[in-house]
Scaffold this motif. Structure first.
Motif, mmCIF file in Angstrom:
data_model
loop_
_atom_site.group_PDB
_atom_site.id
_atom_site.type_symbol
_atom_site.label_atom_id
_atom_site.label_comp_id
_atom_site.label_asym_id
_atom_site.label_seq_id
_atom_site.Cartn_x
_atom_site.Cartn_y
_atom_site.Cartn_z
ATOM 1 N N LEU A 74 -32.870 34.639 -36.530
ATOM 2 C CA LEU A 74 -31.440 34.807 -36.296
ATOM 3 C C LEU A 74 -30.651 34.030 -37.326
ATOM 4 O O LEU A 74 -31.026 32.907 -37.690
ATOM 5 C CB LEU A 74 -31.062 34.314 -34.892
ATOM 6 N N ASP A 75 -29.512 34.605 -37.758
ATOM 7 C CA ASP A 75 -28.618 33.819 -38.599
ATOM 8 C C ASP A 75 -27.753 32.939 -37.707
ATOM 9 O O ASP A 75 -27.853 32.975 -36.471
ATOM 10 C CB ASP A 75 -27.774 34.723 -39.509
ATOM 11 N N ASP A 77 -24.484 32.802 -36.812
ATOM 12 C CA ASP A 77 -23.599 33.436 -35.842
ATOM 13 C C ASP A 77 -24.388 34.110 -34.728
ATOM 14 O O ASP A 77 -23.985 34.079 -33.558
ATOM 15 C CB ASP A 77 -22.697 34.464 -36.534
ATOM 16 N N GLU A 78 -25.530 34.730 -35.066
ATOM 17 C CA GLU A 78 -26.350 35.376 -34.046
ATOM 18 C C GLU A 78 -26.919 34.348 -33.081
ATOM 19 O O GLU A 78 -26.947 34.574 -31.859
ATOM 20 C CB GLU A 78 -27.473 36.166 -34.705
ATOM 21 N N ALA A 81 -24.164 33.198 -30.768
ATOM 22 C CA ALA A 81 -23.816 34.250 -29.818
ATOM 23 C C ALA A 81 -24.844 34.340 -28.692
ATOM 24 O O ALA A 81 -24.491 34.477 -27.511
ATOM 25 C CB ALA A 81 -23.701 35.596 -30.541
ATOM 26 N N VAL A 82 -26.125 34.266 -29.043
ATOM 27 C CA VAL A 82 -27.176 34.337 -28.027
ATOM 28 C C VAL A 82 -27.103 33.139 -27.092
ATOM 29 O O VAL A 82 -27.205 33.273 -25.865
ATOM 30 C CB VAL A 82 -28.564 34.423 -28.694
#
Length: 335
Positions: A74-75, A77-78, A81-82
């Protein structure tokens, strides 16, 4: 690229796009030989990643869905968000979901870098969830919320620091605001910033998707008393309360304590009836007459709508339509 772990992560990142890549394409993108590509694909498969290969002149590799979930790449931001989504799910009292979300969140936070862990923690501390039932007023999602904007608003709220930002009002006209942020409220459909508006000298809730270019002022402000139970209640009152376009006054034929127990959070304001302890008054509202009527109709309490007159007429017409549509009509005989 001699760093094998870094090369595998780069290869995985490319394959996660979902499209198929030929061996020469991957070799060129990673600056390695086709032989190294094949060897790295085998390593990913050993780690549990389902990499599928097609044979032929135009064959290639792509990442498919597997039976078990290997580690995700995941980057920033991802990952944020998660983590935020898991925190919100863990706070909901849904059997089987809250506990699983809490476990998944604990695992994710163990591998988050410090900067992301702080970002997630700040957003969580600054956010109050608003969850209501069918008589409540959770709006549908509308407009995208920028992750960086949320981060700036959350940081200012937790620090007690003033903010300036551009804001697009209901009519679409842009304007500038200078506020003292208090809390973020998430409804599942929208995000709101509850803040004291310095220019208007009053409390306001701002839709985050209408906020642009938030800038901290660097000036700390003293804590103010919010005119509501909490930030979520303040937003709910703005959506379904007396500040809405339509203001409804409803008599509930149950005692106040029972109404308070049966009504979901954010349904409106309850008042005692001075003439009877067996009934009370609900003050609620909404920006759309049809949605307000549906919310009241779904309330499983004996009631009488006293105002506004157009809501009474709408409910009467809706009741007649539902009665007609609910009658069973004999089917015509088949020819």
């Amino acid at each position: 690229m001699s760093d094998t772990p870094a090369r595998l992560l780069k290869l995985l990142s490319v394959l996660q796009s979902g499209r198929e890549y030929t061996g020469p394409e991957l070799a060129e993108r990673l600056s390695i030989s086709p032989r190294t590509v094949r060897r790295d694909i085998d390593r990913l498969r050993e780690l549990g990643y389902p990499v599928e290969a097609t044979i032929g002149a135009i064959g290639g590799y792509r990442l498919t869905a597997g039976k078990a979930m290997p580690p995700l790449l995941l980057d920033d931001d991802e990952a944020v968000a998660v983590a935020v989504g898991l925190r919100r799910a863990a706070a909901d009292n849904i059997s089987g979901i809250a506990e699983s979300s809490a476990r998944a969140l604990a695992k994710l936070e163990q591998v988050l870098p410090d900067r992301l862990r702080r970002r997630v923690g700040t957003l969580q501390r600054a956010t109050v969830p608003l969850t209501v039932g069918p008589t409540g007023a959770v709006p549908a999602p509308h407009g995208e919320v920028d992750a960086d904007t949320l981060a700036v608003l959350a940081a200012a709220s937790t620090k007690g620091e003033g903010l300036r930002f551009g804001y697009r009002g209901k009519q679409g006209a842009p304007g500038a605001r200078h506020v003292e942020p208090f809390r973020l409220v998430s409804t599942g459909g929208r995000w709101y910033l509850v803040a004291y508006d310095r220019d208007r000298e009053d409390w306001r809730s701002f839709r985050v998707d209408r906020i642009s270019e938030p800038r901290p002022t660097g000036v700390r402000h003293p804590a103010r008393e919010l005119p509501a139970e909490d930030a979520a209640a303040f937003v709910a009152e703005g959506i379904a309360g007396p500040r809405a376009r339509y203001r409804a006054v409803v008599t509930l034929f149950v005692p106040l304590a029972e109404a308070a127990r049966r009504l979901p959070r954010g349904a409106g304001r309850l008042e005692r009836d001075p003439d009877s302890a067996d009934r009370c008054t609900l003050i609620t509202g909404g920006d759309a007459l049809d949605w307000l009527a549906v919310r009241i109709a779904l309330l499983e309490i004996d009631l009488e709508v006293r105002e506004p007159p157009e809501l009474v007429e709408f409910l009467d017409a809706m009741g007649r339509r539902l009665t007609r549509r609910g009658r069973r009509r004999p089917l015509p005989p088949r020819g």
